[in-house]
Design a protein around this motif. Structure first.
Motif, short mmCIF file in Angstrom:
data_model
loop_
_atom_site.label_atom_id
_atom_site.label_comp_id
_atom_site.label_asym_id
_atom_site.label_seq_id
_atom_site.Cartn_x
_atom_site.Cartn_y
_atom_site.Cartn_z
N ARG A 137 -11.91 66.94 42.36
CA ARG A 137 -11.81 68.37 42.70
C ARG A 137 -13.07 69.13 42.28
O ARG A 137 -13.44 70.10 42.92
N ARG A 138 -13.71 68.70 41.19
CA ARG A 138 -14.86 69.45 40.67
C ARG A 138 -16.19 68.73 40.80
O ARG A 138 -17.24 69.37 40.80
N PRO A 165 -17.05 72.49 45.84
CA PRO A 165 -16.66 73.90 45.96
C PRO A 165 -15.25 74.13 45.42
O PRO A 165 -14.37 73.29 45.60
N GLN A 166 -15.10 75.25 44.75
CA GLN A 166 -13.81 75.61 44.16
C GLN A 166 -13.18 76.77 44.90
O GLN A 166 -13.86 77.74 45.24
N GLY A 167 -11.91 76.70 45.16
CA GLY A 167 -11.19 77.81 45.78
C GLY A 167 -11.62 78.06 47.21
O GLY A 167 -12.43 77.35 47.77
#
Length: 176
Positions: A137-138, A165-167
């Motif tokens: 995820r990161r 990318p986050q969110g």
């Protein structure tokens, strides 16, 4: 109850090719280096087409190390992007027309990139293929290898780490 008819293969290929073209067009440096990508299913092979401006040492002649490193990094980045976008494209969540209009999802950012120059790059086309070693995820880790005449004789290889990318971003959301 009948199942829906599958799309004709030409339509599927056109959608995939249009999405890849939009992704490649979103990075101007790819056009400057004259890099193209050959898609076979979900696998990409980068090709840096030879141009005289890519020569770093005219006495050998040899490809410039910076051009080689950029080629490896762009191939790694595109392979990572493609791996994440492929399921969304196939599920219909991403539209190639929207992508061509510049509405692309957020892309990973390079944390670090380490290149090993194994031999001089000759003044001819170069090819590269990347393998995503880990993608969470990161964080993602990608290995990439470049060759010219024989895939078994790479002239450069690299390992890159990328921040995923986050969110959501306003570019991720389709307009109403």
């Amino acid at each position: 109850m009948s199942r829906p008819r599958p799309e004709p293969i030409q339509v599927v290929k056109q959608r995939r090719d249009a999405a890849l073209a939009a992704l490649v067009a979103s990075v101007p440096y790819i056009q400057f280096l004259n890099i193209s990508f050959d898609r076979r299913g979900d696998e990409l092979t980068g090709q840096m087409n030879f141009d005289q401006k890519l020569i770093g040492n005219p006495f050998l002649p040899a490809l410039h190390g910076g051009a080689t490193a950029a080629f490896l990094e762009m191939t790694a980045m595109m392979a990572l992007n493609w791996m994440h976008l492929w399921p969304k494209i196939e599920a219909g969540e991403l539209d190639a027309v929207d992508m061509a209009a510049g509405r692309l999802p957020r892309q990973p950012k390079t944390i670090d990139f380490t290149v090993d120059y194994l031999r001089s790059g000759l003044p001819r086309d170069a090819y590269a293929r990347a393998t995503v070693a880990r993608s969470g995820r990161r964080f993602a880790s990608v290995r990439v290898e470049a060759w010219q005449d024989h895939k078994d004789r790479p002239f450069a290889q690299a390992v890159g780490h990328f921040l995923m990318p986050q969110g959501e971003d306003k570019r991720d959301v389709k307009p109403d």
